[in-house]
Design a protein around this motif. Structure first.
Motif, short mmCIF file in Angstrom:
data_model
loop_
_atom_site.label_atom_id
_atom_site.label_comp_id
_atom_site.label_asym_id
_atom_site.label_seq_id
_atom_site.Cartn_x
_atom_site.Cartn_y
_atom_site.Cartn_z
N GLY B 40 0.83 -1.20 -0.09
CA GLY B 40 0.01 0.05 0.14
C GLY B 40 0.93 1.23 -0.08
N ASP B 41 1.83 1.11 0.71
CA ASP B 41 2.97 2.55 0.87
C ASP B 41 3.73 2.58 -0.62
OD1 ASP B 41 2.44 3.30 3.70
OD2 ASP B 41 2.78 1.10 3.70
N VAL B 42 3.85 1.48 -1.18
CA VAL B 42 4.38 1.39 -2.66
C VAL B 42 3.61 2.35 -3.50
CG1 VAL B 42 5.24 0.26 -4.49
CG2 VAL B 42 5.90 -0.62 -2.22
N PHE B 43 2.41 2.15 -3.37
CA PHE B 43 1.44 2.76 -4.03
C PHE B 43 1.33 4.46 -3.69
CE2 PHE B 43 -2.95 4.74 -2.97
CZ PHE B 43 -3.29 5.03 -3.87
N MET B 44 1.47 4.57 -2.45
CA MET B 44 1.58 5.83 -1.98
C MET B 44 2.99 6.60 -2.84
SD MET B 44 3.58 7.82 0.44
CE MET B 44 4.21 6.46 1.52
N ILE B 45 4.03 5.93 -2.67
CA ILE B 45 5.24 6.30 -3.28
C ILE B 45 4.93 6.65 -4.75
CG2 ILE B 45 7.58 5.73 -4.10
CD1 ILE B 45 7.73 6.06 -1.27
N GLY B 46 4.21 5.63 -5.27
CA GLY B 46 3.87 5.96 -7.00
C GLY B 46 3.17 7.21 -7.00
N ALA B 47 2.16 7.64 -6.16
CA ALA B 47 1.43 8.82 -6.30
C ALA B 47 2.27 9.99 -5.91
CB ALA B 47 0.26 8.94 -5.16
N ILE B 226 -3.12 14.12 -1.93
CA ILE B 226 -2.37 12.79 -1.27
C ILE B 226 -1.75 13.41 -0.24
CG2 ILE B 226 -2.07 11.65 -3.49
CD1 ILE B 226 0.85 12.46 -3.64
N ASP B 227 -1.51 12.22 0.73
CA ASP B 227 -0.45 12.59 1.83
C ASP B 227 0.34 11.39 2.12
OD1 ASP B 227 -1.97 10.76 3.86
OD2 ASP B 227 -3.39 12.47 3.56
N PHE B 228 1.23 11.03 3.06
CA PHE B 228 1.85 10.19 3.23
C PHE B 228 1.20 9.03 3.71
CE2 PHE B 228 2.12 9.82 7.81
CZ PHE B 228 1.74 11.08 8.20
N TYR B 229 -0.07 9.14 4.03
CA TYR B 229 -0.67 8.04 4.75
C TYR B 229 -1.71 7.30 3.91
CZ TYR B 229 -2.34 5.81 8.95
OH TYR B 229 -2.86 4.74 9.87
N ILE B 230 -1.86 7.81 2.72
CA ILE B 230 -3.00 7.09 1.70
C ILE B 230 -2.78 5.65 1.56
CG2 ILE B 230 -3.69 9.19 0.48
CD1 ILE B 230 -2.03 8.26 -1.84
N GLY B 231 -1.67 5.37 1.48
CA GLY B 231 -1.13 4.14 1.12
C GLY B 231 -1.76 2.97 2.33
N PHE B 232 -2.02 3.42 3.59
CA PHE B 232 -2.57 2.46 4.39
C PHE B 232 -4.02 1.99 4.11
CE2 PHE B 232 -5.09 1.40 8.26
CZ PHE B 232 -4.19 0.42 8.62
N LEU B 233 -4.88 2.83 4.07
CA LEU B 233 -6.33 2.38 3.52
C LEU B 233 -6.40 1.70 2.24
CD1 LEU B 233 -8.47 2.70 5.61
CD2 LEU B 233 -9.17 4.80 4.62
N ALA B 234 -5.89 2.53 1.32
CA ALA B 234 -5.83 1.95 -0.01
C ALA B 234 -5.32 0.72 0.12
CB ALA B 234 -5.12 2.63 -1.04
N GLY B 235 -4.10 0.19 0.65
CA GLY B 235 -3.48 -1.00 0.92
C GLY B 235 -4.28 -1.96 1.35
N VAL B 236 -5.04 -1.58 2.75
CA VAL B 236 -5.91 -2.69 3.24
C VAL B 236 -7.08 -3.13 2.43
CG1 VAL B 236 -7.14 -3.13 5.41
CG2 VAL B 236 -5.18 -1.93 5.55
N LYS B 237 -7.43 -2.17 1.72
CA LYS B 237 -8.63 -2.21 0.98
C LYS B 237 -8.18 -2.99 -0.60
CE LYS B 237 -11.74 1.52 2.06
NZ LYS B 237 -11.88 2.80 1.86
N ALA B 238 -7.28 -2.83 -1.17
CA ALA B 238 -6.88 -3.67 -2.37
C ALA B 238 -6.51 -5.11 -1.62
CB ALA B 238 -5.42 -3.05 -2.82
N PHE B 239 -5.78 -5.26 -0.38
CA PHE B 239 -5.80 -6.54 0.19
C PHE B 239 -6.91 -7.17 0.56
CE2 PHE B 239 -5.53 -8.99 4.27
CZ PHE B 239 -4.89 -10.02 3.88
N THR B 240 -8.09 -6.58 0.69
CA THR B 240 -9.34 -7.04 0.88
C THR B 240 -9.72 -7.78 -0.58
OG1 THR B 240 -9.91 -5.69 2.69
CG2 THR B 240 -11.81 -6.47 1.59
N ALA B 241 -9.42 -6.65 -1.44
CA ALA B 241 -9.99 -7.09 -2.75
C ALA B 241 -9.31 -8.40 -3.37
CB ALA B 241 -9.73 -6.07 -3.72
N ALA B 242 -7.77 -8.62 -2.81
CA ALA B 242 -7.18 -9.78 -3.31
C ALA B 242 -7.80 -10.90 -2.65
CB ALA B 242 -5.65 -9.45 -3.18
N VAL B 243 -8.17 -10.66 -1.46
CA VAL B 243 -8.75 -12.08 -0.68
C VAL B 243 -9.90 -12.24 -1.13
CG1 VAL B 243 -9.47 -12.66 1.68
CG2 VAL B 243 -7.48 -11.33 1.58
N LEU B 244 -10.89 -11.35 -1.30
CA LEU B 244 -12.15 -11.51 -1.86
C LEU B 244 -12.12 -12.28 -3.24
CD1 LEU B 244 -15.21 -10.99 -1.87
CD2 LEU B 244 -14.92 -8.74 -2.97
N GLY B 245 -11.34 -11.76 -4.11
CA GLY B 245 -10.93 -12.46 -5.49
C GLY B 245 -10.50 -13.81 -5.26
#
Lengths: 244, 304
Positions: B40-47, B226-245
């Protein structure tokens, strides 16, 4: 290259996993064109030796040479580029690839050029695989998986084939088929084979020479026939001479 | 009806972003069986890299047109890929062969490191960016309510589909893709077939990070803050998406991302914006309880 250079030379190798030392000062060699077998009880270190030759685990001491070239320090994938192939313990078929994809993976990283000739060779050896080409590896029977494991190993055109217990868990008829294929390969193409087996009777009949591994050390060596005739072997591995 | 259609458009474009991040989770899990909690934080770095690229281009007066956006995207992908590679090399590879939890703990540590690094180097304040892509197409009109399909949303959907198409070709048609699939199914056997497994794992991180960079760039363009913390929530949700799929399944990650995006959007629209994260995480809990292998995941049944 002179014929007196062994294709594989394991020189006083000690190896193991973690705190367990599975092999102690093991030395053996395999000459070009030979079938050599390594027999021993469960847990004697046979599979560990085959894996150590392939660099996983690395030997703690000793050297391993292929056609005179030292491969001891190389990582597994680089060792395999020296004309080595293994059909490992448990067969390790890719379960979600088809038979065809499994075979092609055998040639993928180790050869360049068209893999069709090797495919034809494998089909000639194991016609069953040709019937199962588009089936997934995980759905094959044990015998078919073993054929696939050997076939996949042959796809890289190896000089030395390492076989780990190809008879394990298979019906006698299938075992006969697989051992027949190994004999044919050796006789017709001169392929060198190092065969690990618990079924000492079968292995020693097939092999030119054999080694006996007992708790990580080489206890005996000799020609297949000579070892078969030894009373210790008959008692320890052949059920006192009565066919198992 | 019109309102629902608007939510559908919003949900899909949000879901695409989650899907892109989810692919990175699922790839890494597939190949080395670890959850890369720093993803998720790699995503934040990307932003952030995208933002810096935009600002640099604006400084040079060149932030104009689709070519500039493409340049920003590529810059973000390249730099973020380097972060992904470094992460694996420094924090995960030395722990390979260690106990299973070790790389997981290391990943949590790297997540904190990346957040703090950006917080210190870029500042903790929220970074705004004025919209680069304005306007959109009016899809339909229902009284005063206008359904908008904005150009940014089109961009997100278009770019994501294109990136995923290239990615699919890479995995199914190239030697690297075949090596990745072999490693994913049996790492040890892959090495015995001459595949350099370390290199394949490195490239998996590189690809996962560049997909996250695409998501980060799209996020920046769509939301503009954006801020330095966006990766946390987006990361957990994407993780949820990966688990759901179905963790380990690539199509599953995209499907899961779309579903989480849609669920979150519709939940916000019809029930409560405040509780949208609760909705996403309830899905995670329910999936883990009732459908642990996910929608497209496979049961781990293998013949011995």
């Amino acid at each position: 290259m002179s014929t007196s250079t062994p294709l594989l030379e394991v020189d006083r190798v000690t190896a193991g996993y973690g705190a367990v030392q599975a092999l102690t000062e093991v030395s053996l060699h395999v000459m070009p064109g030979e079938i050599v077998t390594l027999i021993g009880a469960n847990g004697a270190g046979k599979s560990t030796l085959l894996m150590t030759i392939c660099g996983d685990p690395r030997p703690r001491s000793g050297r391993i040479r292929l056609a005179g070239q030292d491969i001891t320090a190389l990582p597994t994938h680089a060792i395999m580029r020296h004309g080595l192939a293994q059909a490992p313990e448990g067969r390790r078929i890719f379960p979600r690839m088809t038979v065809r994809e499994n075979l092609l993976m055998g040639a993928e990283a180790l050869t360049s050029g068209d893999p069709t000739p090797q495919l034809e060779q494998v089909f000639a050896l194991f016609p069953r695989l040709k019937e199962r080409l588009s089936q997934r590896g995980g759905t094959l029977s044990g015998g078919e998986q073993q054929m696939l494991a050997i076939g996949r190993a042959l796809m890289s055109k190896p000089r030395l084939l390492l076989l780990d217990e190809p008879s394990l868990g298979l019906a006698p008829l299938v075992v006969k088929q697989i051992f027949g294929a190994i004999r044919r390969l050796n006789a017709e193409t001169g392929l060198t084979v190092l065969l690990v087996e618990q079924n000492a009777n079968l292995a020693l009949r097939l092999a030119h020479r054999g080694y006996v591994l007992v708790t990580g050390r080489i206890a005996m060596e000799g020609s297949g026939r000579a070892l078969l005739a030894r009373p210790e072997i008959r008692d320890a591995y052949l059920g006192g001479g009565v066919a198992a | 009806m019109a309102y629902a259609l608007q939510q559908l458009i919003n949900g899909i474009s949000l879901g695409m972003i989650y899907g892109l991040i989810a692919v990175g989770y699922t790839m890494v899990y597939g190949i080395i069986g670890m959850i890369n909690f720093a993803h998720g934080d790699v995503f934040m770095i990307g932003a952030f890299v995208a933002l810096i690229a935009v600002l640099l281009l604006q400084l040079g007066g060149a932030m104009d047109g689709p070519a500039a956006i493409l340049l920003v995207l590529l810059a973000s992908m390249a730099v973020t890929a380097l972060y992904g590679w470094t992460l694996e090399r420094l924090a995960y590879r030395p722990l390979r062969g260690s106990f299973r939890l070790a790389p997981l703990i290391s990943a949590i540590g790297m997540s904190i490191v990346l957040q703090n690094y950006v917080q210190i180097s870029q500042g903790a304040r929220v970074k705004p960016l004025e919209p680069l892509v304005r306007g959109g197409v009016e899809v339909m009109r229902d009284g005063p309510f206008v359904v908008q399909f904005s150009y940014v949303q089109m961009l997100i959907i278009g770019v994501t589909l294109a990136v995923l198409a290239v990615f699919t070709l890479l995995v199914t048609r190239t030697p690297l893709g075949r090596a990745m699939r072999a490693c994913e199914q049996d790492l040890k056997m892959a090495a015995l077939l001459g595949i350099d497994t370390n290199r394949t794992i490195s490239l998996t991180f590189v690809i996962g990070a560049s997909l996250a960079a695409v998501a980060g760039t799209m996020y920046l363009l769509r939301y503009g803050v954006i801020d330095f913390y966006i990766g946390f929530l987006a990361g957990v949700k994407a993780f949820t998406a990966a688990v759901l799929g179905g963790i380990g399944s690539l199509p599953g990650a995209v499907l899961g991302g779309l579903l989480i995006g849609l669920i979150e959007t519709f939940w916000s629209a019809y029930f409560s914006v405040q509780y949208k994260d609760v909705a996403a995480f309830s899905i995670l809990a329910l999936t883990l309880i009732f459908l642990p292998t996910g929608l497209l995941g496979r049961q781990e049944v293998e013949k011995v």
